[in-house]
Design an enzyme around this catalytic site. Sequence first.
Site, short mmCIF file in Angstrom:
data_model
loop_
_atom_site.label_atom_id
_atom_site.label_comp_id
_atom_site.label_asym_id
_atom_site.label_seq_id
_atom_site.Cartn_x
_atom_site.Cartn_y
_atom_site.Cartn_z
N THR A 1 0.87 -1.30 0.17
CA THR A 1 -0.17 -0.04 -0.07
C THR A 1 0.90 1.29 0.01
O THR A 1 1.85 1.30 0.45
CB THR A 1 -0.90 0.09 1.09
N ASP A 2 0.48 2.10 -0.61
CA ASP A 2 1.02 3.83 -0.84
C ASP A 2 0.79 4.14 0.45
O ASP A 2 -0.12 3.88 1.17
CB ASP A 2 0.30 4.32 -1.87
#
Length: 876
Positions: free
Chosen positions: A334-335
Site C-alpha cells: 500500500t502507498d
Amino acid sequence: MLTKSEAAASPISQGPDLETAPIADVLADLGTNPDTGLTADEAASRLRSYGPNAIIVKERSLLSKIVGCFIGPIALIIEAAAVISALLGHWEEFVIISGLLIFNAVLDLWQDAKASNALAALKKGLAPDATARRDDAWETVAAATLVPGDIVKIRLGDVVPADLRLVEGQFASIDQAALTGESVPATKAVGDSAYSGSVVKQGEMQGVVIATGGNTFFGRTAKLVAGAGSTSHAQRAMFQIGNFLIVMALVFASLMVSVQVYRDIVLADSWVWNDALEILQFVLILLVASIPVAMPAVFSITMALGALSLSKQKAIVSRLEAIEEMAGVDILCTDKTGTLTKNQLKLGDPILLQGKDAQEVVLAGALASHAEDHDAIDDCVIAGLADKSVLRSYSQTDFTPFDPVTKRTVATVKAADGSMMTIAKGAPQAIVDLASPPSEIAQKVAQCVADLAKKGSRALAVGRSRDGGQTWEILGILPMFDPPRDDSKATIDAVRAKGVEVKMITGDDTAIAIETARQLGMGTNIIPASQAFPKDMDPSNVPDAIADAIERADGFARVFPEHKYAIVKALQARGHLVAMTGDGVNDAPALKQADCGTAVSGATDAAQSAAALILTAPGLSVINSAIDEARRIFGRITSYTIYRVALTIDIMLLVVLSTVFLGFQPLTAVMIVVMSLLDDIPIMTIAYDRTPVSPRPIQWRMPRILAVSAVLGFFCVLQSFGLLLLGIEFLSSPQLQSQLSWIGDFSHDQLQTLMFLQLVAGGHLLLFITRSEGWFFLRPYPAAPLFWAIVATQALAIAMCGNGWLVPAISWNLIAIVWAYNLVWMILLGVVRVSTERLMDHRTNARLRSGQLVTLDLAKVHRVPGDGRLGPRGRR
C-alpha cells in the site's frame, strides 16, 4: 550523431550522468548554450536522431485483437462444440454455444481496452506545448519536438515538458507527487532535476533538456505500464480444467469408438455408411456434453455480480478476474500518502522557545504566509489558528516568498495599533542563522529538530523582529506531519486478521514512513529504496538476494516507479498473490502488474486506468469488503468446478462402461444435448449462492480440486451404473416385472429415460454437496435464486419424463423411485465429500508434522521448510 535506434536505446548514456553531473559538464556534453539555445537546424537534426518527445507504443490492430479472442484452449474447445452442433443440425445448441463464445470474446476485448487506456491516460499527463529557446529567441513549440540540449522555460502552472536540469532562475516549487509520491511540492534550485509530467506550483526557471520520450522518468514509467500485467489464476485454472476434461473425454470416446467399430462394423457380416455415421454422431454429441462451454460464462457472471456488490460499497471493478485474485492475495502493498494518511499536513503542538504561548507562535507563522497561494505548508499553519479572525487585525506590507537559497519566507506586518514587525518562517537552521540566538537556544533548536526527525515530523521555525530586522527572537518550532486516516489502523488490523501481510511502499522519507508505520501498528523494518535496489537493476528480473530482502521488509521508502514494479514482480515470482494500492502516475506500472491493482480515491487517470479496482471513497476500508466478497466468489467458482468435473466423469464413464461391457447405449443423442442444457444454464445462478468466507487467503489448489472431483465422480458412476444394472436386471426378469407391475411399462427405451432423469436430478443434487466442504444440510443454505432455478429445472425434467416430451415417457411411480434412489445417494455422497476433505486435511497436517510440505498449485512446485508455518501456496 546517434542513429535513431541507438538514441532510442540510450540517447544520453555515453557521456557523464546527466542527472548528477555538474551543470557545466551537462551543457558541454549536450553541446548547447543556455544563452542562445539550439539552432532550428540542429534541433531538427537531433529530432531525427532521438525521435519525438512522446510515448510511442506499438498497438495491435482491432482485427488482430478480435482474432486473438477466438484463439486459446477454452475458445477452441467452445468453437469445436459449436461446429459439431452445426454439422449435426442442432441449431438451438449452436446458438447457445456461439452466444457464450461471443460473450467471452467481448469481455476479453473490454479488458484489452482497459489496458490500452492506462497508456492513453499516461499520455494525457504530458505537456502539449513548451517554451523553448531556439536561434537565440524564445518561442512556443510542440513539446513532442523537444530534443536533448534544448533550453526551456517553466513557470507557474506549466507541466514540465521533458526531464530537465535547471540552469537559471531563483527557485521553483514543483509538484511531483504523482511521479514520486512525495507528500509536498519539491523546492528546486539551479542544478536540480525536474521531471517530465510534474507541475510547477511557484516560481520560474530555465532548464536544459536531458531526456525525452521513453527515456524520461515519465517515459520509463510508461514502458513499465506497457509491459506489465499477468495472466489471471482463474484463466489458468480454466485452461487446466478444460484441458483435463477434453483429454479425458477424448480418451474415453476413443475407447468407445474402437469397441463400437469392432462390434458393429468389423464383426458384422455387412455394414453401411450409416452405421459409421451414427457412431460418429453419438461420439461427437458426447464430446459436446463433456466440453465445459459454460465455464467461462459462469466464472464471468459470478465475478460480475461480485463487482455489482462492490460497486454499492463505492468500489468500481474494471477487471473482473481481479475479484477472484483478491481471494488469494496474501500480501497487500500500500502507498502511504493519501491512502494510509490524509495527505493533509497537520500542525502538532508548537514547541516554545522564546515565545509566550503556542498560539503566539502559530499566529506569527500564519502572518508570514500567503493564504491565496494555497501552499501546503502555509495552509497547515493557518489551519492551526484557534481563531482565524485574528488575522484581520494585521496587514502584510511586504512579503518575500520562500527562497531555496535562504530557505525561509519573510513578511513585514503592520498591526492594528500601527506597530510594525518582521516575521520569518522556514528551515530551523536558516532561522537560527538569521536570528543568531544564544547558544542554549540554538542547541535546543537542533535537539528539537533531531527529535522530530526521528518521529517523521517536519520542523518549521518561526522568528520575529520588532526593530526592522536588527534583532530577532525565535518564538518556537512548529511540528507538521501527515496524520494517518481515522480508519487506517482498523483496516490494516482487519486485513492482517484475514491472513494478509501489509507492506508500506512510499516515495516519502524513511523516517516519515517508519513513524507512520509505528502509529498504525505495522512493522517498522522500512528500507530506503537506494539501499535495496542497484541503479542498473532490471525491475523485471530481481536477483534472489534482493527478492529475499523484499519478502522480509515491512516496507520501502524513497521509491521510484520501477522500484514499486520490481517489488510486486519479485513477490509474485516467489509465489505470492499481490494486491497493490496507489494513486499516482508512479504507481501505474505496479498497479497493472499486481494481481489486484487498486486505485484509491482521487487517483490520477493513469492510476485508475492501470488498476483493476477503483475506490471512490477515501481510505482502504472497502478493501476488507473486497477480500470477503472475493473469497465468497472463489468458493462459488470452486463449487461449480468440482460439480462440473465430477458430473463429466459420471456421464462419460457411464456411457463408455455401458457401451463396452453391456452393449447398451444408456442415453440417446437428444438426451445428452437436453441434459447439457438443463445442467449448465440454471447452474449460472450459483453466482448468487451463499458461501462462507474463508479466514485465510485461498488459491487454486488444482490437485486437491481434481482429486475431490475424481472421488465424487467415481461414486457418481457407481450411483448411475448401479441404477442401470438394476434396470437391466428388471428387464431380464419376467418374475420381477410381474411382482412390480405397478411400475408400469418398462422397455429399453424407458430405461434410457430413467438414466436421463437420474443424471439430471443427481447432477443438481450433487451441486448441493459440492457447494460446501462440510455437510450439505448445514448453514449456509443455498440462496433462493440457485434453489428455485434447480427446482424449476427438475420440474421441467420430471414433466418431460412423465409426459414424453423429447424422451420416451415413464410412469410417475418410476419417477418417484428415481428420486428416492437419488436422495439416498445424496446422503452417501455427502459422507464421501466430508470424508475426502478430512482425509486430505489429515495428510496435509501429517506432512506438516513430518517437517516438510510440498504443494502443487497450477503446475508449479513450491517447497516449504518445516518451521511450523506454511508458505504462500500452502497456507493453513
